[in-house]
Design an enzyme around this catalytic site. Structure first.
Site, PDB file in Angstrom:
ATOM      1  N   ASP A 133       0.842  -1.200   0.000  1.00 49.87           N
ATOM      2  CA  ASP A 133       0.000   0.000   0.000  1.00 49.87           C
ATOM      3  C   ASP A 133       0.880   1.254   0.000  1.00 49.87           C
ATOM      4  OD1 ASP A 133      -2.272   1.553   0.078  1.00 49.87           O
ATOM      5  OD2 ASP A 133      -3.110   0.588   1.860  1.00 49.87           O
ATOM      6  N   GLU A 136       2.570   5.276  -4.074  1.00 48.34           N
ATOM      7  CA  GLU A 136       2.859   6.371  -5.002  1.00 48.34           C
ATOM      8  C   GLU A 136       4.206   7.050  -4.749  1.00 48.34           C
ATOM      9  OE1 GLU A 136       0.144   6.173  -3.087  1.00 48.34           O
ATOM     10  OE2 GLU A 136      -1.389   5.545  -4.507  1.00 48.34           O
ATOM     11  N   ASP A 203      -8.107   4.040  -3.309  1.00 50.90           N
ATOM     12  CA  ASP A 203      -9.202   4.334  -2.379  1.00 50.90           C
ATOM     13  C   ASP A 203     -10.242   5.213  -3.067  1.00 50.90           C
ATOM     14  OD1 ASP A 203      -7.668   2.922  -0.638  1.00 50.90           O
ATOM     15  OD2 ASP A 203      -6.949   4.652   0.487  1.00 50.90           O
TER      16      ASP A 203
END
Length: 411
Positions: A133, A136, A203
């Site tokens: 997770d 980025e 998300d």
């Protein structure tokens, strides 16, 4: 908690429902950057993994690259140059549940460091899948010119971060002799597919508009060369399982998820559960229950129907994955990819092919009563729900029911 997770897994088995993977999500650790189970809430992870394997379920564990300044490894990582640097100001990347800075995965030594921690606390316990997770990575302030990596400035090489993040775990797992490596990751860049990247779309909002966007995202991801892709069924942000309107969205998304490369249920449902405990990640409260039995009997019956459809597609899906691996063919295919000679197919954006056999027409609008489906020319098509057969080269109107989604088999 460990008890909650095992309760869910046992319930799937009690109901005879198919399940391959269950996930330990974020903040199962004492502090960010410690990459281990918090023994307060996870007292026996070895026993948990063993019980799950006995049930035929693999455990996936969430990893974040954020390192809290008060965590046990921060000073060591800072001294060795394993953390992202800033050109000015305090070295803080993400201020969430603590002041953190990210591991610099563009540094080979940094990649080796996180893998060694993950191996000790997860892999050696039998965990073979990871959820990478924050890939980025996510910053509280996006001053890209302020962040500097081992390989250079964020402005110059920042898009490489998710690829190198996936590479860290791929290389580590490969070194342990594991083959067929697949890890869930929130972001990707050119070349990520070499490192077992299964990308999910992040998300996202729980809405039909968001669902429509995800369809576009998945099709574009496939033709960009990354065939392993998935979404949070029902969206991530919001959605109350007791809300009839949300249940309608959830059904349509679940039906569509059956014909995605990976079928995966995840989301932060409302209302949030009360805080359990005070230490570790306790202040990051869990959402409401989000299992297929959490939405009432009607939704449950539809979910079971589509889970069984997915099971029947297992061998077919594996063949599609093999083809994607060997020659890069998308699993979800734009209509023009499969039928380039059919001019109409170049205009379609709300239907697609699941492999070369199934035309999928998701229901993308709330309370829709019918939808149009174009059937490409040169083929005969059978609607799998009714068995009705149609000649290609025509647009048909399909009457919709909540219990089914239009899918046509190419004969």
């Amino acid at each position: 908690t460990q008890d909650e997770l095992l309760k869910v897994a046992r319930e799937y088995k009690r109901r005879g429902l198919p399940i391959d993977v269950i996930v330990v999500d974020f903040f199962h650790w004492p502090k960010q950057g410690e990459w281990k189970f918090d023994p307060v809430y996870w007292p026996d992870p070895d026993g948990m993994v063993m019980e799950l394997k006995d049930m035929g379920i693999e455990l996936m564990v969430s990893i974040w690259p954020t390192v809290d300044k008060t965590s046990e490894h921060y000073e060591e990582m800072l001294e060795k140059g394993y953390l992202v640097r800033t050109e000015r100001g305090h070295r803080v990347g993400l201020d969430f549940q603590g002041a953190t800075i990210h591991l610099d995965v563009t540094n080979p030594k940094g990649r080796e460091y996180i893998w060694n921690k993950a191996k000790k606390h997860y892999y050696d316990k039998g965990i073979r899948i990871f959820w990478l997770d924050e890939a980025e990575p996510e910053y509280s302030v996006y001053d890209f010119d302020n962040y500097r990596y081992y390989l250079g400035s964020n402005l110059r090489i920042g898009n490489l971060y998710p690829r190198e993040y996936a590479k860290a775990f791929y290389e580590g797992m490969k070194s342990e002799g594991q083959n067929n490596i697949v890890n869930l990751v929130r972001c990707a860049w050119a070349g990520s597919q070499k490192y077992g990247a299964l990308v999910w779309s992040g998300d996202i909002a729980s809405s039909f508009e968001s669902m429509r966007n995800q369809l576009m995202a998945g099709l574009n991801m496939g033709i960009a060369g990354i065939p392993w892709w998935t979404t949070d069924i029902g969206g991530f942000h919001g959605g109350n399982p007791d809300d009839e309107k949300f249940r309608g969205l959830f059904i349509r998304w679940f039906q569509w998820g059956t014909f995605c490369p990976v079928m995966r249920l995840h989301g932060d449902r409302e209302p949030r559960q009360p805080q359990y405990g005070t230490s570790g990640g306790a202040s990051c409260r869990s959402g409401a229950d989000n299992e297929v039995w959490s939405y009432g009997e009607q939704v449950y019956d539809i979910c079971v129907k589509y889970m069984n459809i997915r099971e029947k597609l297992r061998d077919y899906t594996r063949e599609l994955m093999k083809e994607a691996h060997e020659i890069g063919t998308p699993v979800m295919r734009t209509m023009f990819y499969q039928f380039p000679e059919d001019e109409r197919c170049w205009e379609l954006s709300d239907e697609y092919m699941y492999g070369d056999r199934y035309l999928v027409a998701p229901v993308l609008y709330d309370a829709a009563k019918e939808r149009e489906v174009y059937l490409p020319k040169g083929c005969t098509w059978k609607e799998i729900e009714s068995g009705s057969v149609y000649q290609g080269g025509t647009t048909i109107k399909v009457t919709l029911t909540l219990e089914s989604m239009p899918v046509f088999e190419r004969l």
